[in-house]
Design a protein around this motif. Structure first.
Motif, PDB file in Angstrom:
ATOM      1  N   LYS A  85      -2.743  -1.577  -5.276  1.00  0.00           N
ATOM      2  CA  LYS A  85      -3.388  -2.653  -4.328  1.00  0.00           C
ATOM      3  C   LYS A  85      -3.535  -2.764  -3.462  1.00  0.00           C
ATOM      4  CE  LYS A  85      -2.665  -5.674  -8.720  1.00  0.00           C
ATOM      5  NZ  LYS A  85      -2.369  -7.176  -9.396  1.00  0.00           N
ATOM      6  N   GLY A  86      -4.429  -3.126  -2.688  1.00  0.00           N
ATOM      7  CA  GLY A  86      -4.725  -3.866  -1.436  1.00  0.00           C
ATOM      8  C   GLY A  86      -5.142  -2.447  -0.608  1.00  0.00           C
ATOM      9  N   GLU A  87      -4.274  -2.449   0.433  1.00  0.00           N
ATOM     10  CA  GLU A  87      -4.764  -1.389   1.490  1.00  0.00           C
ATOM     11  C   GLU A  87      -4.725   0.313   0.982  1.00  0.00           C
ATOM     12  OE1 GLU A  87      -2.478  -0.921   6.335  1.00  0.00           O
ATOM     13  OE2 GLU A  87      -3.460  -2.665   5.422  1.00  0.00           O
ATOM     14  N   ILE A  88      -3.348   0.229   0.483  1.00  0.00           N
ATOM     15  CA  ILE A  88      -3.185   1.453  -0.119  1.00  0.00           C
ATOM     16  C   ILE A  88      -4.444   2.205  -1.020  1.00  0.00           C
ATOM     17  CG2 ILE A  88      -1.502   2.923  -2.065  1.00  0.00           C
ATOM     18  CD1 ILE A  88       0.435   0.983  -1.146  1.00  0.00           C
ATOM     19  N   ARG A  89      -5.072   1.259  -1.754  1.00  0.00           N
ATOM     20  CA  ARG A  89      -6.116   1.194  -3.160  1.00  0.00           C
ATOM     21  C   ARG A  89      -7.550   1.831  -1.779  1.00  0.00           C
ATOM     22  NH1 ARG A  89      -7.987  -0.130  -7.428  1.00  0.00           N
ATOM     23  NH2 ARG A  89     -10.335  -1.085  -7.519  1.00  0.00           N
ATOM     24  N   ASP A  90      -7.784   1.195  -0.527  1.00  0.00           N
ATOM     25  CA  ASP A  90      -8.296   1.966  -0.193  1.00  0.00           C
ATOM     26  C   ASP A  90      -8.388   3.424   0.682  1.00  0.00           C
ATOM     27  OD1 ASP A  90      -9.573  -0.670  -0.105  1.00  0.00           O
ATOM     28  OD2 ASP A  90      -9.074  -2.186   1.700  1.00  0.00           O
TER      29      ASP A  90
END
Length: 184
Positions: A117-122
Motif C-alpha cells: 500500500k501507499g508509497e510501496i505501491r507507487d
C-alpha cells in the motif's frame, strides 16, 4: 539430424568453444506424441544433469511436430554427447545447440504478484513502467504484472520487486530462435 557445429563426433570441440561449464540452449524438433518428453528428460536425469528451463509446444499442427527448448549447464563434450543421444531417439527430427550457433533471440514471460500500500505501491508501478511490464490484474492491495524479456531482465525485475512486497512469481521458461537464416 544433429546440428552442433562442423563435426558430428561426440568428442569434437570447436576451437572457439571453451571447455568450461556454461549454459546451453538446446532446441529439439520432435513428433508430437506421448512419452517423447519423458524419454528426453530421462537422458538428462539419468546422467545427473539439471534442466534449468524446459518449454514445449506444438509448432507445426499439420505435421504434428513439437519444439522442446531446454536450457542446461555443462561442458561442451557432455552437452554434445547428450545431443547425440537425444538425436538417436526415433521421434526426434533435429537437435540444435542454439548457444553454438552464435546470436539467438531469447525471451521469457513472467507473471509477478506484488502486494503493498501507499508509497510501496507507487514504487512498484514506477519499476513496472521502467521495465515495460504490463498490469494484468489490480486490486486495492496488490498488482499482477506481466513482463516479457530476457531471463536476466526478468531476474532483475523480480529482484527489485522484492523490496516492493513480492508475493509470487510464475515463469514460462525460455523460448529461443537463432538469428538470420540459420534456425529451426
Amino acid at each position: 539430424m544433429i546440428v552442433a557445429g562442423q563435426s558430428q563426433s561426440a568428442y569434437f570441440l570447436e576451437e572457439d568453444i571453451p571447455n568450461t561449464e556454461r549454459s546451453h540452449t538446446l532446441s529439439v524438433l520432435v513428433d508430437n506424441e506421448p512419452g517423447v518428453l519423458a524419454r528426453i528428460v530421462g537422458l538428462f536425469s539419468g546422467r545427473g544433469y539439471n534442466i534449468e528451463s524446459l518449454t514445449v509446444s506444438e509448432v507445426e499442427h499439420e505435421k504434428h511436430l513439437s519444439r522442446i527448448t531446454i536450457v542446461t549447464t555443462g561442458k561442451p563434450p557432455v552437452v554434445t554427447q547428450i545431443m547425440h543421444q537425444i538425436g538417436r531417439l526415433i521421434p526426434v527430427h533435429r537437435v540444435t545447440n542454439l548457444t553454438w550457433l552464435g546470436e539467438t533471440i531469447e525471451r521469457e514471460l513472467a507473471l509477478v504478484k506484488v502486494a503493498g500500500k501507499g508509497e510501496i505501491r507507487d514504487d512498484a508501478l514506477r519499476l513496472a513502467q521502467a521495465f515495460n511490464a504490463r498490469i494484468v490484474d489490480a486490486t486495492l492491495e496488490s498488482y499482477v504484472f506481466e513482463i516479457t524479456g530476457t531471463p536476466s531482465d526478468i531476474d532483475r525485475f523480480v529482484s527489485l520487486m522484492t523490496n516492493c512486497g513480492l508475493v509470487e512469481v510464475a515463469r514460462t521458461g525460455l523460448a529461443a530462435v537463432g538469428r538470420g537464416k540459420i534456425g529451426m
